[in-house]
Structures are given as structure tokens and as C-alpha cells.
Scaffold this motif. Structure first.
Motif, PDB file in Angstrom:
ATOM      1  N   VAL A  61      -4.813  29.995  60.356  1.00 52.41           N
ATOM      2  CA  VAL A  61      -5.217  30.871  58.609  1.00 52.41           C
ATOM      3  C   VAL A  61      -4.538  31.141  58.643  1.00 52.41           C
ATOM      4  O   VAL A  61      -4.778  30.592  57.041  1.00 52.41           O
ATOM      5  N   TYR A  62      -2.423  31.163  58.416  1.00 53.03           N
ATOM      6  CA  TYR A  62      -1.717  30.639  57.427  1.00 53.03           C
ATOM      7  C   TYR A  62      -1.999  29.767  56.468  1.00 53.03           C
ATOM      8  O   TYR A  62      -1.834  29.477  55.432  1.00 53.03           O
ATOM      9  N   THR A  63      -2.291  28.607  57.317  1.00 53.47           N
ATOM     10  CA  THR A  63      -2.061  27.256  56.474  1.00 53.47           C
ATOM     11  C   THR A  63      -3.430  26.532  55.893  1.00 53.47           C
ATOM     12  O   THR A  63      -2.962  26.283  54.343  1.00 53.47           O
ATOM     13  N   LYS A  64      -4.482  27.438  56.319  1.00 55.48           N
ATOM     14  CA  LYS A  64      -5.852  27.105  55.327  1.00 55.48           C
ATOM     15  C   LYS A  64      -5.516  28.453  53.954  1.00 55.48           C
ATOM     16  O   LYS A  64      -6.221  28.521  52.902  1.00 55.48           O
ATOM     17  N   THR A  65      -4.831  29.328  54.228  1.00 56.14           N
ATOM     18  CA  THR A  65      -5.134  30.370  53.241  1.00 56.14           C
ATOM     19  C   THR A  65      -3.514  29.542  52.143  1.00 56.14           C
ATOM     20  O   THR A  65      -4.293  30.843  50.807  1.00 56.14           O
ATOM     21  N   LEU A  66      -2.966  29.239  52.356  1.00 58.13           N
ATOM     22  CA  LEU A  66      -2.042  28.862  51.792  1.00 58.13           C
ATOM     23  C   LEU A  66      -2.376  27.889  51.086  1.00 58.13           C
ATOM     24  O   LEU A  66      -2.078  27.517  49.485  1.00 58.13           O
ATOM     25  N   GLU A  67      -3.617  27.080  51.447  1.00 63.46           N
ATOM     26  CA  GLU A  67      -4.493  26.008  50.618  1.00 63.46           C
ATOM     27  C   GLU A  67      -5.436  26.425  49.685  1.00 63.46           C
ATOM     28  O   GLU A  67      -5.376  26.441  48.391  1.00 63.46           O
TER      29      GLU A  67
END
Length: 143
Positions: A61-67
Motif C-alpha cells: 500500500v505504501y509503495t503504490k501510494t508513493l507511486e
């Protein structure tokens, strides 16, 4: 009854509530919530990135939100974000409306009024047009 994945407090049964962002009816969860620009979220997530990476604590979730925020962030540096916030602060608009103005980056006042109808007559068309032009200028000439 326990709901998996939620850490916000005790279970609250869902009630039927009619939500309408166009009328600023966002629900009780958002009554006192601070509304951030996507660019502000990007700054916050990027500030945490290195420590999360070192701790191997990068969730999906963190990685996708950052992207997502890296892709849709309209303002690329902190000074520009502060200037946009300073432009929005003296308006009579609600925090949600200010965030929408900053995130959508419309160039025409009639476009933003159709996308965020709650703005209505809170700000004159001329003032809104001037505000949008100033924000567009900041976006174009950010360093």
C-alpha cells in the motif's frame, strides 16, 4: 464483532448516510480531518521512504501510494507547495475545496466550479480566475 485491519477504535455499525462532496457532505469521519494536497502527501511519504526502506517496512500500500502521488503531484518542490497554500489560505473556501483547487489544477474558473460545485458563490469568478492563474504560474515556473 471485530473488524480485521482496522485500528481506529471500537466497532461502529454502519448507518445509512448520504454523502455528497459537491455539497461538502463528506461524512463524520472527515468532519475535522485536514485536507492535504497530493504534493504534500508526496513530500511526507518521500521523507519516510529511506527509513522504511532500511527497516524493510515498505508495504504494498505504501509503495503504490508513493507511486501514485509521484505521478499525480502537481507541485514539485516544497517552496511552491507553501506558496500555493499561502494563496489558498485567505479564501473563504473550506479545506476540502482548497485541496481540490490545488490537486485539480484547472485553468478556467467554470471548469473548477463544475468539478467542485460547493465553491458556488463563495468566491467571485474574477477572484477565482486570478487565483487559478497564479497557481498555474507557480506550477509552470517552479524551480
Amino acid at each position: 464483532m471485530i473488524r480485521a485491519g482496522r485500528k481506529q477504535g471500537p466497532y461502529r455499525p454502519r448507518t445509512e448516510e448520504t454523502l455528497d462532496a459537491g455539497k461538502l457532505e463528506l461524512g463524520e469521519d472527515f468532519q475535522d480531518a485536514e485536507c492535504l494536497l497530493i504534493s504534500e502527501v508526496k513530500v511526507l511519504l518521500e521523507a519516510q521512504y529511506e527509513s522504511k526502506k532500511e527497516e524493510k517496512n515498505l508495504t504494498d500500500v505504501y509503495t503504490k501510494t508513493l507511486e501514485y502521488v509521484q505521478k499525480f503531484s502537481r507541485y514539485t518542490n516544497r517552496d511552491t507547495i507553501k506558496e500555493v497554500r499561502a494563496l489558498l489560505k485567505p479564501t473563504n473556501l473550506e479545506p476540502f475545496e482548497c485541496a481540490q483547487l490545488g490537486n485539480l489544477c484547472c485553468t478556467e474558473y467554470d471548469e473548477i466550479k463544475s468539478l467542485v460545485p460547493s465553491i458556488g458563490d463563495k468566491i467571485s469568478d474574477d477572484d477565482l480566475d486570478s487565483l487559478l492563474k497564479q497557481m498555474d504560474s507557480l506550477k509552470k515556473y517552479q524551480g
